[in-house]
Design an enzyme around this catalytic site. Structure first.
Site, PDB file in Angstrom:
ATOM      1  N   GLU A  72       0.846  -1.187   0.000  1.00 31.41           N
ATOM      2  CA  GLU A  72       0.000   0.000   0.000  1.00 31.41           C
ATOM      3  C   GLU A  72       0.884   1.241   0.000  1.00 31.41           C
ATOM      4  O   GLU A  72       1.173   1.811   1.043  1.00 31.41           O
ATOM      5  CB  GLU A  72      -0.943   0.033   1.214  1.00 31.41           C
ATOM      6  CG  GLU A  72      -2.175  -0.853   1.101  1.00 31.41           C
ATOM      7  CD  GLU A  72      -1.891  -2.299   1.489  1.00 31.41           C
ATOM      8  OE1 GLU A  72      -2.773  -3.143   1.272  1.00 31.41           O
ATOM      9  OE2 GLU A  72      -0.793  -2.590   2.000  1.00 31.41           O
ATOM     10  N   SER A  73       1.370   1.625  -1.188  1.00 35.29           N
ATOM     11  CA  SER A  73       2.095   2.874  -1.449  1.00 35.29           C
ATOM     12  C   SER A  73       3.609   2.788  -1.254  1.00 35.29           C
ATOM     13  O   SER A  73       4.226   1.849  -1.725  1.00 35.29           O
ATOM     14  CB  SER A  73       1.459   4.038  -0.687  1.00 35.29           C
ATOM     15  OG  SER A  73       0.111   4.210  -1.106  1.00 35.29           O
ATOM     16  N   CYS A  87      -2.057   3.701   1.694  1.00 32.04           N
ATOM     17  CA  CYS A  87      -3.454   3.876   1.324  1.00 32.04           C
ATOM     18  C   CYS A  87      -4.287   2.779   1.972  1.00 32.04           C
ATOM     19  O   CYS A  87      -3.850   2.120   2.912  1.00 32.04           O
ATOM     20  CB  CYS A  87      -3.588   3.860  -0.195  1.00 32.04           C
ATOM     21  SG  CYS A  87      -2.905   2.362  -0.970  1.00 32.04           S
ATOM     22  N   SER A 250       1.861   0.811  -8.546  1.00 32.16           N
ATOM     23  CA  SER A 250       2.687   1.712  -7.733  1.00 32.16           C
ATOM     24  C   SER A 250       4.048   1.876  -8.389  1.00 32.16           C
ATOM     25  O   SER A 250       4.566   0.945  -9.009  1.00 32.16           O
ATOM     26  CB  SER A 250       2.870   1.160  -6.316  1.00 32.16           C
ATOM     27  OG  SER A 250       1.685   1.287  -5.558  1.00 32.16           O
ATOM     28  N   HIS A 263       0.731   6.239  -7.499  1.00 36.48           N
ATOM     29  CA  HIS A 263      -0.085   5.119  -7.033  1.00 36.48           C
ATOM     30  C   HIS A 263      -1.459   5.215  -7.685  1.00 36.48           C
ATOM     31  O   HIS A 263      -2.032   6.299  -7.777  1.00 36.48           O
ATOM     32  CB  HIS A 263      -0.196   5.131  -5.510  1.00 36.48           C
ATOM     33  CG  HIS A 263       1.140   5.096  -4.839  1.00 36.48           C
ATOM     34  ND1 HIS A 263       1.894   3.950  -4.759  1.00 36.48           N
ATOM     35  CD2 HIS A 263       1.883   6.077  -4.278  1.00 36.48           C
ATOM     36  CE1 HIS A 263       3.040   4.226  -4.160  1.00 36.48           C
ATOM     37  NE2 HIS A 263       3.064   5.504  -3.867  1.00 36.48           N
TER      38      HIS A 263
END
Length: 354
Positions: A72-73, A87, A250, A263
């Site tokens: 996540e990012s 995120c 990403s 992203h």
């Protein structure tokens, strides 16, 4: 995955450190240039990210910093600075305590926290966020409870716009001496954070993996980077990218001491893409940044764009509107924050938006 959809809007945390003897900082890091990069080895980062609830999927580094693509990012580690953005329903603020403890407990590196900055947009699915991200008030309370008392200068504000779906949340904290302790040249860098929603559907489909292909994330990421034109945004940068299954993307780009990151959450109904980069007050021409942002907008074809600049000069943020071709500026807000300087938040909408 949230119950109603995946949350694209990231939470971003930046921590800055300095040596115990501020006058010796430059000498200290010229003789020991790794700093936090040495302290935060991979095992330590895994422990921190476990608390946040994400993992490392790819990484790259150079002589200046290390860049990690997360599930996540992204995460960036410099000798005296950490930037982590996540995120989804991650619990980013739970990284504050372990990062500070790891950074300041090393016997080889005498570091102290001198500044913190937390920023985020408005969540698409706020009801799905876990504690401490249930509200901005809860986030501010959590940060305040986990900061050392030496960071006495603190400010929290929500910068509004004319679009109810877009506002900018900012919290900063610093010591009284932080502007003088951050380090030579670092204070000249500014941050640009771009959030885009209502992506063009045809362009968003480029961030889906074809069914049955079975490509790994590294291969899929490289294909998406080339297919979409992301590789041309800053062709001089080294790109570390990753394509998720069945969709999502990403990327971290490194160009000497500067990073950029993208992203993408491409699903219909809650599509989102972000772009972040840093610039310098010593850059000769703001036109280069305008052209970069212009390429970003072309890649995604968003219906709504917000642009936040932190620490930039008036010339920079005044010119960024030129990158929003065919879009109309809907709102403009400006505020001052300790050790972060001027934060300017602007929103734009495309002509097709009713």
């Amino acid at each position: 995955m949230a119950a109603t959809g995946f949350e694209g809007f990231e939470k971003r945390l930046e921590l800055r450190f300095y040596g115990d003897d501020p006058l010796a900082t430059t000498t200290q890091y010229s003789s020991s240039p790794l700093g936090l990069r040495q302290i935060l080895d991979f095992d330590s980062l895994v422990q921190v990210l476990n608390a946040v609830q994400c993992t490392v999927v790819s990484a790259v580094g150079n002589r200046y910093f290390d860049a990690y693509v997360l599930s996540e990012s992204s995460l960036f580690v410099y000798p005296t600075k950490i930037i982590i953005k996540t995120c989804g329903t991650t619990q980013l603020l739970k990284s504050i305590r372990p990062l500070i403890q790891l950074a300041t407990s090393s016997h080889d590196q005498d570091l102290s926290l001198c500044a913190l900055r937390y920023t985020r947009g408005s969540f698409i699915f706020p009801e799905s966020q876990p504690s401490p991200h249930t509200s901005f008030a809860d986030e501010v309370d959590y940060i305040n409870r986990h900061l050392p008392p030496s960071l006495r200068r603190r400010k929290a504000a929500v910068m509004p716009s004319n679009l109810t779906s877009h506002s900018w949340h900012v919290f900063t904290a610093t010591t009284d001496q932080a502007p003088h302790l951050i380090g030579p040249g670092l204070e000249s860098f500014y941050t640009v954070e771009v959030c885009m929603t209502e992506l063009d559907r045809a362009q968003a489909r480029n961030f889906f993996q074809p069914p049955g292909k079975g490509r790994n994330g590294d291969v899929a990421g490289k294909e998406m980077t080339k297919l979409t034109g992301i590789s041309e945004i800053n062709p001089g940068s080294i790109i570390c990218d990753f394509g998720f299954d069945p969709c999502g993307y990403s990327m971290n780009g490194i160009d000497q001491e500067r990073y950029s990151t993208i992203h993408v959450t491409p699903e219909d109904g809650y599509s989102y893409a972000s772009f972040e980069c840093v610039g310098s007050a010593f850059d000769d021409d703001v036109d280069d940044l305008v052209e970069v942002l212009r390429k970003v907008v072309r890649v995604f074809g968003p219906g709504v764009v917000s642009v936040s600049t932190t620490g930039a000069t008036r010339e920079v943020w005044a010119q960024l509107g030129r990158a929003m071709e065919g879009m109309k500026r809907r709102s403009f807000a400006v505020d001052e924050f300790p050790a972060a300087g001027t934060v300017v938040f602007q929103t734009f909408t495309a002509g097709r938006r009713k």
